[in-house]
Motif scaffolding. Structure first.
Motif, mmCIF file in Angstrom:
data_model
loop_
_atom_site.group_PDB
_atom_site.id
_atom_site.type_symbol
_atom_site.label_atom_id
_atom_site.label_comp_id
_atom_site.label_asym_id
_atom_site.label_seq_id
_atom_site.Cartn_x
_atom_site.Cartn_y
_atom_site.Cartn_z
ATOM 1 N N THR A 233 8.395 3.569 0.301
ATOM 2 C CA THR A 233 9.292 4.648 0.708
ATOM 3 C C THR A 233 10.672 4.330 0.147
ATOM 4 O O THR A 233 11.174 3.222 0.335
ATOM 5 C CB THR A 233 9.364 4.738 2.247
ATOM 6 O OG1 THR A 233 8.049 4.941 2.746
ATOM 7 C CG2 THR A 233 10.262 5.879 2.683
ATOM 8 N N ASN B 136 -1.721 5.181 -10.151
ATOM 9 C CA ASN B 136 -0.889 6.304 -9.726
ATOM 10 C C ASN B 136 -0.325 6.962 -10.977
ATOM 11 O O ASN B 136 0.090 6.271 -11.911
ATOM 12 C CB ASN B 136 0.270 5.853 -8.841
ATOM 13 C CG ASN B 136 -0.180 5.455 -7.461
ATOM 14 O OD1 ASN B 136 -1.251 5.805 -7.024
ATOM 15 N ND2 ASN B 136 0.657 4.727 -6.767
ATOM 16 N N LYS C 126 0.810 -1.221 0.000
ATOM 17 C CA LYS C 126 0.000 0.000 0.000
ATOM 18 C C LYS C 126 0.837 1.263 0.000
ATOM 19 O O LYS C 126 0.340 2.330 -0.287
ATOM 20 C CB LYS C 126 -0.918 -0.005 1.217
ATOM 21 C CG LYS C 126 -1.870 -1.163 1.193
ATOM 22 C CD LYS C 126 -2.966 -0.969 2.148
ATOM 23 C CE LYS C 126 -3.847 -2.186 2.081
ATOM 24 N NZ LYS C 126 -5.198 -1.894 1.848
ATOM 25 N N ARG C 127 2.109 1.135 0.299
ATOM 26 C CA ARG C 127 2.957 2.311 0.412
ATOM 27 C C ARG C 127 4.399 1.899 0.094
ATOM 28 O O ARG C 127 4.801 0.794 0.417
ATOM 29 C CB ARG C 127 2.859 2.844 1.833
ATOM 30 C CG ARG C 127 3.738 3.996 2.141
ATOM 31 C CD ARG C 127 3.421 4.566 3.533
ATOM 32 N NE ARG C 127 3.112 5.964 3.447
ATOM 33 C CZ ARG C 127 1.985 6.523 3.033
ATOM 34 N NH1 ARG C 127 0.984 5.792 2.686
ATOM 35 N NH2 ARG C 127 1.825 7.825 2.964
ATOM 36 N N GLU D 221 1.849 6.705 -1.410
ATOM 37 C CA GLU D 221 0.735 5.811 -1.126
ATOM 38 C C GLU D 221 0.294 5.226 -2.463
ATOM 39 O O GLU D 221 -0.025 5.961 -3.398
ATOM 40 C CB GLU D 221 -0.416 6.566 -0.478
ATOM 41 C CG GLU D 221 -1.586 5.678 -0.162
ATOM 42 C CD GLU D 221 -2.746 6.432 0.466
ATOM 43 O OE1 GLU D 221 -3.774 5.788 0.684
ATOM 44 O OE2 GLU D 221 -2.629 7.641 0.715
ATOM 45 N N ASP E 262 7.941 9.076 -0.459
ATOM 46 C CA ASP E 262 7.010 8.206 0.245
ATOM 47 C C ASP E 262 5.686 8.308 -0.511
ATOM 48 O O ASP E 262 5.072 9.375 -0.550
ATOM 49 C CB ASP E 262 6.850 8.645 1.699
ATOM 50 C CG ASP E 262 5.912 7.745 2.472
ATOM 51 O OD1 ASP E 262 5.945 6.520 2.244
ATOM 52 O OD2 ASP E 262 5.144 8.265 3.303
#
Length: 71
Positions: A5, A23, A2-3, A18, A16
């Protein structure tokens, strides 16, 4: 996943993000769009590799990156 970094990877210094179903990256040249796409594909491959092998995983993350020419 989900994320994600990322720190100090190619032109990417600190990001970072999400992750959603879609996207869009709208930034200038040389800012790391392709690098980010490559990292996402590597992480997805690694997660698939780990999922398929489960607890019998034999390859370390650093060795997995070497398969992609990343030292």
């Amino acid at each position: 996943m989900k994320r994600i970094t990322i720190h100090n990877f190619g032109p990417i210094k600190d990001v970072d993000i999400e992750l959603k179903e879609f996207n869009f990256l709208i930034v200038g040249q040389g800012t790391g769009k392709s690098t980010l796409a490559k990292m996402l594909s590597i992480v997805c491959d690694y997660n698939l590799y780990f999922h398929l092998l489960g607890s019998t995983q034999t390859k370390l993350w650093i060795d997995f990156l070497k398969d992609y020419g990343i030292q």
